[in-house]
Design an enzyme around this catalytic site. Structure first.
Site, mmCIF file in Angstrom:
data_model
loop_
_atom_site.group_PDB
_atom_site.id
_atom_site.type_symbol
_atom_site.label_atom_id
_atom_site.label_comp_id
_atom_site.label_asym_id
_atom_site.label_seq_id
_atom_site.Cartn_x
_atom_site.Cartn_y
_atom_site.Cartn_z
ATOM 1 N N LYS A 1 51.538 51.803 18.704
ATOM 2 C CA LYS A 1 51.445 53.246 18.948
ATOM 3 C C LYS A 1 52.801 53.951 18.781
ATOM 4 O O LYS A 1 52.859 55.120 18.425
ATOM 5 C CB LYS A 1 50.913 53.503 20.361
ATOM 6 C CG LYS A 1 49.480 53.037 20.582
ATOM 7 C CD LYS A 1 49.129 53.113 22.074
ATOM 8 C CE LYS A 1 47.703 52.664 22.361
ATOM 9 N NZ LYS A 1 47.442 52.562 23.818
ATOM 10 N N TYR B 1 42.944 53.646 14.130
ATOM 11 C CA TYR B 1 43.477 53.198 15.423
ATOM 12 C C TYR B 1 43.260 51.690 15.639
ATOM 13 O O TYR B 1 44.198 50.953 15.966
ATOM 14 C CB TYR B 1 42.818 54.017 16.546
ATOM 15 C CG TYR B 1 43.167 53.525 17.920
ATOM 16 C CD1 TYR B 1 44.432 53.752 18.467
ATOM 17 C CD2 TYR B 1 42.251 52.792 18.673
ATOM 18 C CE1 TYR B 1 44.753 53.282 19.726
ATOM 19 C CE2 TYR B 1 42.573 52.319 19.937
ATOM 20 C CZ TYR B 1 43.820 52.555 20.454
ATOM 21 O OH TYR B 1 44.158 52.072 21.699
ATOM 22 N N VAL C 1 48.339 44.759 24.948
ATOM 23 C CA VAL C 1 47.463 43.872 25.728
ATOM 24 C C VAL C 1 47.341 42.454 25.175
ATOM 25 O O VAL C 1 46.770 41.592 25.838
ATOM 26 C CB VAL C 1 46.020 44.420 25.931
ATOM 27 C CG1 VAL C 1 45.971 45.446 27.022
ATOM 28 C CG2 VAL C 1 45.422 44.912 24.658
ATOM 29 N N SER D 1 49.005 47.926 21.638
ATOM 30 C CA SER D 1 49.607 49.234 21.953
ATOM 31 C C SER D 1 51.049 49.403 21.457
ATOM 32 O O SER D 1 51.539 50.522 21.396
ATOM 33 C CB SER D 1 49.584 49.470 23.461
ATOM 34 O OG SER D 1 48.325 49.936 23.847
ATOM 35 N N TYR E 1 52.881 51.465 30.453
ATOM 36 C CA TYR E 1 51.706 52.032 31.128
ATOM 37 C C TYR E 1 52.119 52.640 32.470
ATOM 38 O O TYR E 1 53.205 53.183 32.597
ATOM 39 C CB TYR E 1 50.613 50.965 31.328
ATOM 40 C CG TYR E 1 50.342 50.109 30.123
ATOM 41 C CD1 TYR E 1 50.008 50.687 28.894
ATOM 42 C CD2 TYR E 1 50.401 48.728 30.190
ATOM 43 C CE1 TYR E 1 49.731 49.895 27.785
ATOM 44 C CE2 TYR E 1 50.122 47.934 29.090
ATOM 45 C CZ TYR E 1 49.798 48.526 27.899
ATOM 46 O OH TYR E 1 49.528 47.751 26.816
#
Ligand code: GLN
Length: 318
Positions: free
Chosen positions: A77, A202, A272, A74, A254
């Site tokens: 991103k 992605y 993660v 992540s 998160y």
């Protein structure tokens, strides 16, 4: 000594405390879990913890398992958001994703149906990052994948950065939830392209291999508003970095972002695989790896280490 003077001296002198803080934080690894929903990530070393810090003068501090290679997950991103902003501008990007935290886990699709107009709440949850992947420009799928990798190579100053094929395949084969989100987004008119092609981008950017050092270089660019302070190269416009850092504060950890803002007080993004990218504005880029995750999916020892650092040096931006 005031804060800014303290920060100027931070890196050359930090080594004396750092090994102790890393050792103490490592004790928490036993209470965490390595992500296993992507089977390849289950191979991560649960006991590892490493930190690399870098300042604008090229001073570095590096302690623990810093040679561990891990996938960005992540964390990527943040940088695909920057690329999408550069490719399309703010208006188009914010037509596809919102600006608010969800309070839900990173892979939840609850609010997509609950809250109209059915666009992902922000670009750092999976649904939002998938929408962002569809905005990456290129003449072909191959060209888009090359542009993404090039941008990460430029941001890390590491020309040997690669997609990790095993992790990519593993994500591809365990992606039912992401796939269902993508189809939902397609039906809502958020995704305009072929779902498999968007997911391919992605999964690829999530599976770029890095080390803590790579993350610290990326973070330093954010700390200097889009410029690499070591080379003087302008990488990203300041406005877009400002947007990215705002998201890191509100959604980067998160649904533990509020707690992290209170306990650490720095813009950060976790993945993660156990990575954390964070920064001290105008001062330092920080990369951490610690694959043992807490219940929210953040590196349990990495967060503890940042709490110690922030408290000792009074690093909170608030
Ligand atoms: N590739 C991961 C996924 O799609 C990224 C999630 C994460 O790092 N939080 O689930």
């Amino acid at each position: 000594m005031d804060n800014s003077t303290k920060l100027q001296h931070l890196l050359p002198n930090i080594d004396s405390h750092l090994p102790q803080w890393v050792d103490d934080s490592k004790q928490l690894c036993q209470y965490g879990k390595v992500a296993s929903y992507i089977p390849e990530l289950a191979k991560g070393n649960i006991d590892a913890l490493g930190i690399h810090m870098l300042d604008a003068h090229g001073n570095e501090a590096s302690v623990g398992d810093v040679n561990t290679v891990f996938t960005m997950q992540s964390i990527s991103k943040v940088f695909t958001l920057l690329l999408a902003l550069m490719d399309n501008g703010e208006e188009i990007v914010f037509h596809k994703v919102g600006m608010e935290p969800t309070g839900d886990s990173f892979n939840s699709m609850l609010k997509l149906e609950l809250v109209q107009p059915g666009i992902p709440f922000n670009p750092l949850i999976n649904a939002g990052a998938i929408a962002i992947s569809s905005l990456i420009q290129g003449d072909s799928q191959q060209h888009k994948l090359e542009r993404v990798l090039q941008f990460f190579r430029k941001s890390t100053q590491n020309e040997s950065l690669q997609y990790n094929e095993q992790v990519y395949q593993s994500e591809l084969q365990s992606a039912d939830l992401n796939r269902s989100m993508a189809y939902f987004l397609k039906d809502n008119g958020v995704l305009e392209h072929n779902v498999d092609d968007v997911l391919d981008i992605y999964f690829h950017h999530c599976s770029i291999d890095v080390t803590c050092k790579d993350l610290s270089r990326m973070a330093l660019i954010l700390a200097y508003n889009g410029m690499n302070p070591i080379t003087g190269e302008a990488i990203v416009p300041k406005r877009y970095v400002q947007i990215a850092k705002s998201f890191m504060v509100t959604c980067g950890m998160y649904n533990a972002s509020g707690q992290f803002a209170i306990q650490v007080g720095l813009p950060a993004k976790s993945g993660v695989a156990g990575g954390i990218l964070t920064l001290v504005q105008g001062s330092i880029g920080i990369g951490i790896i610690g694959p043992a995750l807490n219940s929210k999916g953040n590196s349990i020892a990495g967060v503890a280490l940042l709490e110690k650092l922030s408290a000792h040096y009074d690093l909170s931006m608030f």
